[in-house]
Write a protein that holds these residues in place. Sequence first.
Motif, short mmCIF file in Angstrom:
data_model
loop_
_atom_site.label_atom_id
_atom_site.label_comp_id
_atom_site.label_asym_id
_atom_site.label_seq_id
_atom_site.Cartn_x
_atom_site.Cartn_y
_atom_site.Cartn_z
N THR A 205 0.53 -1.32 0.05
CA THR A 205 0.07 -0.07 -0.12
C THR A 205 0.86 1.26 -0.08
N GLU B 262 -4.85 -6.44 -3.13
CA GLU B 262 -5.45 -4.94 -2.35
C GLU B 262 -5.68 -4.17 -3.40
N ILE C 275 -5.83 1.86 0.01
CA ILE C 275 -5.20 2.90 -0.83
C ILE C 275 -6.03 4.17 -0.37
N VAL D 70 -3.72 -1.74 -6.19
CA VAL D 70 -2.15 -1.86 -6.06
C VAL D 70 -1.83 -2.33 -7.42
#
Length: 422
Positions: free
Chosen positions: A14, A48, A168, A51
């Motif tokens: 992240t 995630e 994020i 990403v």
Amino acid sequence: MKIVVCGLGYVGVTVAACMLRKGAMVVGVDVNPQKVEIANAGRSPVKEPGVEETFAKARAENRLTAAKTLGSTLADADVVVACVGTPSCEDGSLQLSYVSSVSEEIGRAVRQRSPECRPLLCVFRSTMLPGTMETVVMPKLSAAAGEPPGQRYEPVYNPEFMRESTAIADYFNPPKIVVGERFPGAAQDLYGIYDGIDAPVFKVPFAVAEMVKYVDNYFHALKVSFANEVGRLALSCAVNPADVTRIFLSDTKLNVSPYYLRPGNAFGGSCLPKDVRALGAFGRKNGMDVPLLQSVIASNTAHKSFIARLVVAHAPKGTRILQMGLTFKPDTDDLRESPLVELAATLLEQGYELSLFEPDLKPEQLVGANLAFADLHLARLPELLVTDFRRAAARADLILLGKPMSGVKLPSDKRFLNLYRF
Ligand SMILES: NC(=O)c1ccc[n+]([C@@H]2O[C@H](COP(=O)([O-])OP(=O)(O)OC[C@H]3O[C@@H](n4cnc5c(N)ncnc54)[C@H](O)[C@@H]3O)[C@@H](O)[C@H]2O)c1
């Protein structure tokens, strides 16, 4: 700006992705060769959202590389961000071996930097208990670097408040930014890595930043457990948990608010102790296991003992104590289950010379349940109560502030102990 990220787990990817989105050059370092390979292929080693696309674009632009060791990557870096894991040991304690190793690796790499470079910001984002920066990270860093922080490197603790799956978005819109630093200004505003992010910034000593992260996580866990126990209790008596929750959450004045969330005196009075006991007993009767709710009285009792020990620690034998406040909160004469009555009784038992100042309590109004409680727990109350504050304060060696008291001017030449806010 060149940023090296150590640890390509959920936090590391992240940080890497967010720094890439801000236009930085990023090197990701992980001891796991598979993660390195995946990142070098422009993919994300963990799922995630956001990403993978960011890594792919940055790889195409030659702004992202990954490596198994730090090597010489820190030679021209501005910031290194350590996001290694801090898992649980078998006994529940925190495993710091990864933090310890990465601190040494960073310290060694610092030696390769030209003395002309500005200090390398060594930003630690792993969740670590209060004291870890002082007792583990800094000693490892400085031993390996061969010099103390300041000239060539600067350690910073900057806990991460992201949630997996929205990491994020959370990074760019955090509830707060917490920066633990060696002294005010040492973190040099992290060379601007948070510029453009609109969030309150707290610059604090290391241990405060370390503790804040735990307190936040603990509170989240506590909230989940509280809500679940309330839900179980509701089900046990055929009440719809959602109805209760909806009304509970609508109260942002006393329930979901800063109210009752500051450390100070224990709770007391005619309602909270009795009602907490009753709901705990109700749970037991309904065969419902609600250990959190049932532990609240024990927690309050432990706090009362702590307050008494705190006073004793500040009052050597023979200290003349003036206790300000006796009722369970300001502007009421209610003495029932007041922690301050219990405190006074404990101090008398311990042999202190004690006077009590309580403008909310008129001796002639000491009747009914109040009188019964005082008789039972502090029979000497009438004789200890003073009305002339200035005279009593002049005689005292230590003044205890038991509750906020407006309109009372405190003498400047006396020792005080604030028991309602610390
Ligand atoms: N996951 C979260 O949502 C979250 C949120 C906030 C804070 N944190 C904290 O951040 C830290 C990292 O969490 P995570 O979930 O990303 O952990 P993780 O286990 O997913 O990733 C840690 C990575 O560090 C690597 N690593 C270990 N030693 C290394 C070294 N010496 N050099 C380079 N890499 C090394 C591991 O191989 C692993 O890939 C933990 O302390 C965690 O408590 C996690």
